[in-house]
Design an enzyme around this catalytic site. Structure first.
Site, PDB file in Angstrom:
ATOM      1  N   TYR A   1      36.953 -43.920  41.670  1.00  0.00           N
ATOM      2  CA  TYR A   1      35.857 -43.922  40.704  1.00  0.00           C
ATOM      3  C   TYR A   1      34.567 -44.152  41.476  1.00  0.00           C
ATOM      4  O   TYR A   1      34.477 -43.839  42.651  1.00  0.00           O
ATOM      5  CB  TYR A   1      36.156 -44.995  39.643  1.00  0.00           C
ATOM      6  CG  TYR A   1      35.261 -44.976  38.430  1.00  0.00           C
ATOM      7  CD1 TYR A   1      34.951 -43.786  37.773  1.00  0.00           C
ATOM      8  CD2 TYR A   1      34.725 -46.156  37.922  1.00  0.00           C
ATOM      9  CE1 TYR A   1      34.139 -43.778  36.661  1.00  0.00           C
ATOM     10  CE2 TYR A   1      33.913 -46.160  36.800  1.00  0.00           C
ATOM     11  CZ  TYR A   1      33.619 -44.965  36.179  1.00  0.00           C
ATOM     12  OH  TYR A   1      32.809 -44.965  35.073  1.00  0.00           O
TER      13      TYR A   1
ATOM     14  N   ARG B   1      24.419 -34.184  34.246  1.00  0.00           N
ATOM     15  CA  ARG B   1      23.837 -35.442  34.751  1.00  0.00           C
ATOM     16  C   ARG B   1      24.952 -36.319  35.294  1.00  0.00           C
ATOM     17  O   ARG B   1      25.310 -37.314  34.704  1.00  0.00           O
ATOM     18  CB  ARG B   1      23.073 -36.162  33.632  1.00  0.00           C
ATOM     19  CG  ARG B   1      22.187 -37.306  34.132  1.00  0.00           C
ATOM     20  CD  ARG B   1      21.882 -38.274  33.009  1.00  0.00           C
ATOM     21  NE  ARG B   1      23.068 -38.860  32.430  1.00  0.00           N
ATOM     22  CZ  ARG B   1      23.747 -39.886  32.946  1.00  0.00           C
ATOM     23  NH1 ARG B   1      23.371 -40.415  34.100  1.00  0.00           N
ATOM     24  NH2 ARG B   1      24.812 -40.367  32.330  1.00  0.00           N
TER      25      ARG B   1
ATOM     26  N   LYS C   1      37.946 -40.792  35.277  1.00  0.00           N
ATOM     27  CA  LYS C   1      37.959 -41.637  34.075  1.00  0.00           C
ATOM     28  C   LYS C   1      39.362 -41.724  33.477  1.00  0.00           C
ATOM     29  O   LYS C   1      39.822 -42.796  33.075  1.00  0.00           O
ATOM     30  CB  LYS C   1      36.997 -41.081  33.025  1.00  0.00           C
ATOM     31  CG  LYS C   1      35.529 -41.222  33.372  1.00  0.00           C
ATOM     32  CD  LYS C   1      35.003 -42.604  33.020  1.00  0.00           C
ATOM     33  CE  LYS C   1      33.506 -42.686  33.237  1.00  0.00           C
ATOM     34  NZ  LYS C   1      32.937 -43.990  32.876  1.00  0.00           N
TER      35      LYS C   1
ATOM     36  N   GLU D   1      31.004 -37.534  28.661  1.00  0.00           N
ATOM     37  CA  GLU D   1      30.641 -38.107  29.952  1.00  0.00           C
ATOM     38  C   GLU D   1      29.542 -37.297  30.637  1.00  0.00           C
ATOM     39  O   GLU D   1      29.666 -36.081  30.786  1.00  0.00           O
ATOM     40  CB  GLU D   1      31.860 -38.157  30.887  1.00  0.00           C
ATOM     41  CG  GLU D   1      32.787 -39.323  30.664  1.00  0.00           C
ATOM     42  CD  GLU D   1      32.174 -40.652  31.047  1.00  0.00           C
ATOM     43  OE1 GLU D   1      31.250 -40.693  31.885  1.00  0.00           O
ATOM     44  OE2 GLU D   1      32.616 -41.664  30.496  1.00  0.00           O
ATOM     45  N   ASP D   2      28.499 -37.978  31.045  1.00  0.00           N
ATOM     46  CA  ASP D   2      27.470 -37.425  31.929  1.00  0.00           C
ATOM     47  C   ASP D   2      26.824 -36.149  31.394  1.00  0.00           C
ATOM     48  O   ASP D   2      26.591 -35.187  32.142  1.00  0.00           O
ATOM     49  CB  ASP D   2      28.050 -37.202  33.332  1.00  0.00           C
ATOM     50  CG  ASP D   2      28.320 -38.529  34.029  1.00  0.00           C
ATOM     51  OD1 ASP D   2      27.964 -39.570  33.454  1.00  0.00           O
ATOM     52  OD2 ASP D   2      28.871 -38.528  35.138  1.00  0.00           O
TER      53      ASP D   2
ATOM     54  N   ASP E   1      30.456 -42.716  26.720  1.00  0.00           N
ATOM     55  CA  ASP E   1      30.591 -43.860  27.617  1.00  0.00           C
ATOM     56  C   ASP E   1      29.257 -44.246  28.233  1.00  0.00           C
ATOM     57  O   ASP E   1      29.009 -45.421  28.487  1.00  0.00           O
ATOM     58  CB  ASP E   1      31.609 -43.535  28.716  1.00  0.00           C
ATOM     59  CG  ASP E   1      32.034 -44.768  29.489  1.00  0.00           C
ATOM     60  OD1 ASP E   1      32.207 -45.825  28.857  1.00  0.00           O
ATOM     61  OD2 ASP E   1      32.186 -44.681  30.711  1.00  0.00           O
ATOM     62  N   ASP E   2      28.387 -43.275  28.482  1.00  0.00           N
ATOM     63  CA  ASP E   2      27.091 -43.575  29.093  1.00  0.00           C
ATOM     64  C   ASP E   2      26.188 -44.336  28.131  1.00  0.00           C
ATOM     65  O   ASP E   2      25.425 -45.207  28.551  1.00  0.00           O
ATOM     66  CB  ASP E   2      26.411 -42.272  29.534  1.00  0.00           C
ATOM     67  CG  ASP E   2      27.285 -41.465  30.469  1.00  0.00           C
ATOM     68  OD1 ASP E   2      27.626 -41.986  31.546  1.00  0.00           O
ATOM     69  OD2 ASP E   2      27.651 -40.334  30.120  1.00  0.00           O
TER      70      ASP E   2
ATOM     71  N   ASN F   1      24.343 -45.858  39.339  1.00  0.00           N
ATOM     72  CA  ASN F   1      25.396 -45.408  40.248  1.00  0.00           C
ATOM     73  C   ASN F   1      25.019 -44.055  40.854  1.00  0.00           C
ATOM     74  O   ASN F   1      24.278 -43.301  40.250  1.00  0.00           O
ATOM     75  CB  ASN F   1      26.723 -45.253  39.480  1.00  0.00           C
ATOM     76  CG  ASN F   1      27.308 -46.585  39.059  1.00  0.00           C
ATOM     77  OD1 ASN F   1      27.348 -47.514  39.840  1.00  0.00           O
ATOM     78  ND2 ASN F   1      27.746 -46.674  37.815  1.00  0.00           N
TER      79      ASN F   1
END
Length: 646
Positions: free
Chosen positions: A194, A247, A265, A337-338, A360-361, A502
């Site tokens: 991860y 992203r 994930k 995600e992203d 999740d973000d 991150n």
């Protein structure tokens, strides 16, 4: 199903994957041979096989392979090699062949099936029963010994990306060993599978790509997404992690190469949350990329075109969401995600009332940060309402965290949400978000536009707002300068500094900088891991505000309760459960998060709290409610110990 009037398919040679059935191809002068037709595999992976008699008419069988030529017949032999019994060497691109196989988990095939392969752990009895004799060295070793061997193998690599590739290779060879290794060495291997290493893996995904690990749905599949979903071999999917790669972490648009994020994930869903790997599906939506270097890279694996936007993008995503619900049902969890800000908020808002969706973000990051803040109050004192928060970064993570802090504070004080928000300030690329900028702000920033004069520099915002908590979600490295942290330390005896971006290169400051510039008084946590820091004879252990604390247990709680929608109160329940797991021993070390060594126990408690709140809100469908939800959560968890084979 096996159907034949004169032969048993379960002969030694056939089960072992031999090319002959009932004695192989029919000899000259005898009747025509039986033909093998592979039907669609069932949910238990073991395909159905029919031995078909020549009496059956040709039109009754679609896409069947041609009969195998007699090995005794004279066939042309090329360069002195073995006779080309199957006609493979004579086939060309213009002469179609059918890629058929018999799906029997034995022999050579079994050793190459990552779901069932045990390597040298196959017992003597299993080696005889499944035709493995001679295909393995004679030694039999336990799974525990294999774990010791594999961790030594991973540790021999000095470059993190090489460790990542070694882990992915193991996952492709031996699934249960991969998860046992990850669970038993979670603190060491979490940064490998991860963040931060997964960021570099995504950047180089085109060059390290070996085998597909999920579904790729591109604009080419528009109008056929349901058909694509049905190509995935597993039918009982409970969690989907999906990205469009725009992203990725703080690295920007990586297009199709963002697949590393859903894969990583879902590995954690299994290792940390106990969700069965067969119930997890990683998906990348490929609508192109605006990354020039990828568009010009011959190794790039995605669509080489500019990103689709507007109606074309919306139609593809809507078809995807509808197809997922149609194929997997109401209770499949879809984790975004992203996605870039302009799509992430819209997708969450659009589908949260019709699907079980979770970003999740926005929501996962918020939940884990809120848990850290609740725990930190035991070190600094007071309640959430007594503190003032300043964010650097007003995107998905920043506004998501801010909103969850406001919700929890409102819940604790019974104060109106609008009033509570006034204690929370955000800084974006143009400076402090204030009411005079309201007309030009994106919709998700407007609730945070308070009355104040414009402020452009972060250090000036710190000095004017005088926050007790500084949170970085900007994706911009080294933006918490010495001047900024010293200002926080001059205002607060114990400043709370959370540097969450991150991977490590994008972190707003390092742990060493936070402790050194605050004279060892900061309560610090980061998004990516940092090693312990020694300052003036004292060792500080930085915490990690890692989403992996929340989303595996959160997802397990939704699954085990059959929850059909995500409510904000479920996120608050997850935060409170995580904060409750921080022990006095952890606090003595300055930690505001528990160690990852106990993560499966932590996930079980989070799952139980989420499920309890879902039952309370009437969102759970699995009835009756279990009496002990923690024990029920633990009983639902996948364990990677090897199974014995008959």
């Amino acid at each position: 199903m096996i159907s034949s009037s004169s032969c048993s398919f379960l002969s030694n040679s056939a089960v072992a994957g031999s090319r002959s059935f009932c004695g192989g191809a029919q000899r000259k002068g005898s009747s025509s041979p039986f033909r093998v037709v592979c039907l669609a595999p069932s949910n238990d992976r073991s395909g159905s096989v029919v031995l078909d008699s020549p009496a059956v008419k040709k039109e009754q069988i679609k896409n069947e392979p041609t009969s195998v030529p007699d090995a005794a017949e004279e066939e042309p032999v090329s360069a002195g090699g073995p006779r080309d019994v199957y006609g493979e060497d004579r086939a060309t691109e213009d002469q179609f062949v059918t890629p058929w196989n018999v799906s029997v988990a034995s022999g050579y095939t079994l050793l190459r099936d990552p779901h069932f392969n045990k390597g040298l752990a196959f017992t003597e009895k299993e080696r005889d029963a499944h035709y493995l004799r001679g295909l393995l060295p004679p030694t039999v070793i336990s799974q525990d010994t294999q774990v010791k061997k594999m961790i030594q193998h991973v540790r021999q690599y000095q470059v993190p990306l090489q460790k990542y590739m070694a882990m992915m290779d193991l996952q492709e060879r031996n699934e249960r060993l991969f998860y046992k290794l990850l669970i038993e060495h979670v603190e060491e291997l979490l940064p490998v599978v991860y963040t931060p290493t997964v960021g570099e893996a995504c950047q180089k995904y085109g060059s390290i790509f070996m085998r597909p690990q999920g579904l790729y749905i591109s604009l080419k599949e528009k109008g056929r997404i349901l058909e694509v979903l049905r190509n995935w071999p597993e039918k009982n999917i409970q969690v989907i992690v999906v990205t469009d790669g725009e992203r990725i972490l703080g690295l920007g648009d990586l297009g199709c190469q963002g697949m590393g994020i859903p894969v990583g994930k879902l590995s954690l869903y299994t290792a940390l949350g106990g969700v069965r790997p067969s119930a997890c599906l990683p998906i990348t939506i490929d609508v192109g990329t605006n990354n020039e270097s990828l568009l010009n890279d011959e190794l790039y694996i995605g669509l080489k075109q500019r990103r689709a936007t507007g109606q074309e993008y919306a139609e593809l995503m809507h078809e995807f969401m509808s197809a997922v619900k149609q194929n997997y049902g109401e209770k499949v969890l879809i984790q975004f995600e992203d996605f870039a800000n302009h799509n992430a908020f819209d997708l969450l808002e659009k589908y949260r009332s019709t699907h079980l969706v979770f970003n999740d973000d926005i929501q996962g990051t918020a939940s884990v940060v809120l848990a850290g803040l609740v725990a930190a109050l035991k070190l600094v004192g007071g309640n959430l309402a007594d503190h003032r928060f300043l964010f650097l970064g007003a995107g998905e993570a920043g506004t998501g965290i801010a909103e969850l802090i406001a919700l929890e504070t409102s819940k604790q004080t019974n104060a109106p949400l609008e009033e509570v928000r006034k204690n929370i300030w955000l800084v974006d690329s143009k400076g402090l978000i204030v009411s005079s900028r309201k007309e030009s702000l994106q919709h998700f920033k407007k609730p945070w536009a308070h009355d104040h004069e414009p402020v452009h520099r972060l250090v000036d915002a710190v000095n004017k707002i005088k926050p007790t908590v500084l949170i970085g979600t900007s994706g911009q490295g080294r933006t918490f300068t010495k001047e900024v942290i010293e200002a926080m330390a001059s205002i607060n005896e114990k400043p709370i500094i959370l540097s969450l971006s991150n991977p490590t290169s994008q972190s707003e400051c390092t742990a060493e900088e936070a402790y050194k510039w605050s004279q060892g008084r900061a309560i610090f946590a980061s998004g990516s891991p940092f090693p312990p820091v020694e300052y003036e004879g004292k060792v500080f252990v930085p915490g990690q505000a890692n989403n992996a604390y929340i989303f595996p247990g959160f997802g397990l709680g939704l699954i085990m309760s059959g929850t059909i929608r995500v409510h904000d109160d479920l996120l608050l329940a997850a935060s409170e459960a995580l904060a409750a797991q921080v022990s006095e021993e952890n606090f003595e070390k300055g930690l505001i998060y528990p160690p990852f060594t106990n993560i499966r126990k932590i996930s079980a408690h989070i799952a139980a709290s989420v499920a309890a709140k879902a039952y309370e809100l009437g969102l759970a469908t699995r009835l009756p409610q279990p009496k002990d939800l923690v024990k029920f959560a633990e009983s639902c968890m996948y364990t990677p110990a090897y199974r014995s084979y008959r």
